[in-house]
Design a protein around this motif. Structure first.
Motif, PDB file in Angstrom:
ATOM      1  N   SER A 143       0.811  -1.218   0.000  1.00 42.13           N
ATOM      2  CA  SER A 143       0.000   0.000   0.000  1.00 42.13           C
ATOM      3  C   SER A 143       0.843   1.265   0.000  1.00 42.13           C
ATOM      4  O   SER A 143       0.426   2.295  -0.502  1.00 42.13           O
ATOM      5  CB  SER A 143      -0.976   0.005   1.183  1.00 42.13           C
ATOM      6  N   LYS A 201      -7.715   8.124  -3.655  1.00 45.84           N
ATOM      7  CA  LYS A 201      -6.496   8.908  -3.707  1.00 45.84           C
ATOM      8  C   LYS A 201      -6.079   9.096  -5.160  1.00 45.84           C
ATOM      9  O   LYS A 201      -6.098   8.174  -5.950  1.00 45.84           O
ATOM     10  CB  LYS A 201      -5.388   8.205  -2.920  1.00 45.84           C
ATOM     11  N   LYS A 229      -5.236   3.037  -1.063  1.00 47.40           N
ATOM     12  CA  LYS A 229      -6.249   3.823  -0.370  1.00 47.40           C
ATOM     13  C   LYS A 229      -7.266   4.290  -1.402  1.00 47.40           C
ATOM     14  O   LYS A 229      -6.917   4.796  -2.455  1.00 47.40           O
ATOM     15  CB  LYS A 229      -5.603   5.000   0.330  1.00 47.40           C
TER      16      LYS A 229
END
Length: 82
Positions: free
Chosen positions: A53, A73, A70
Motif C-alpha cells: 500500500s 487517492k 487507499k
C-alpha cells in the motif's frame, strides 16, 4: 458484515480456518489476472501488505493496479515527475 456472515466467520475460525496469502490464492486459480497481480506485488514487497500500500515504485507497470491502495487517492499525487 451481516450477523449471519459474522457467525459464519466465527465458525470457520473455530474449525481452524486460515486465511490464504495471495500466492496460495493464485495457485488455486492460476488464470486470474487479478490474483497474478496481487501475488507479484506480495512477492515484490517481501510478503508485507503495508509495503504494497505504501509502494513508491511508480515506474513499475503494476503500480496503478496494485492491491491495498487507499480508495479515492489521486495517482498523480504519488507519481514521480522526472
Amino acid at each position: 458484515m451481516s450477523l449471519k456472515g459474522i457467525e459464519a466467520m466465527k465458525k470457520w475460525r473455530e474449525a481452524g480456518g486460515k486465511a490464504k496469502n495471495p500466492l496460495e490464492k493464485l495457485q488455486e486459480n492460476p488464470k486470474s489476472l487479478r490474483l497474478a497481480i496481487n501475488a507479484k506485488c506480495w512477492d515484490c514487497s517481501n510478503f508485507q501488505r503495508e509495503e504494497i500500500s505504501s509502494c513508491h515504485l511508480t515506474k513499475c507497470g503494476l503500480w496503478h493496479v496494485r492491491p491495498y491502495q487507499k480508495k479515492g487517492k489521486d495517482f498523480e499525487d504519488d507519481v514521480e515527475t522526472s
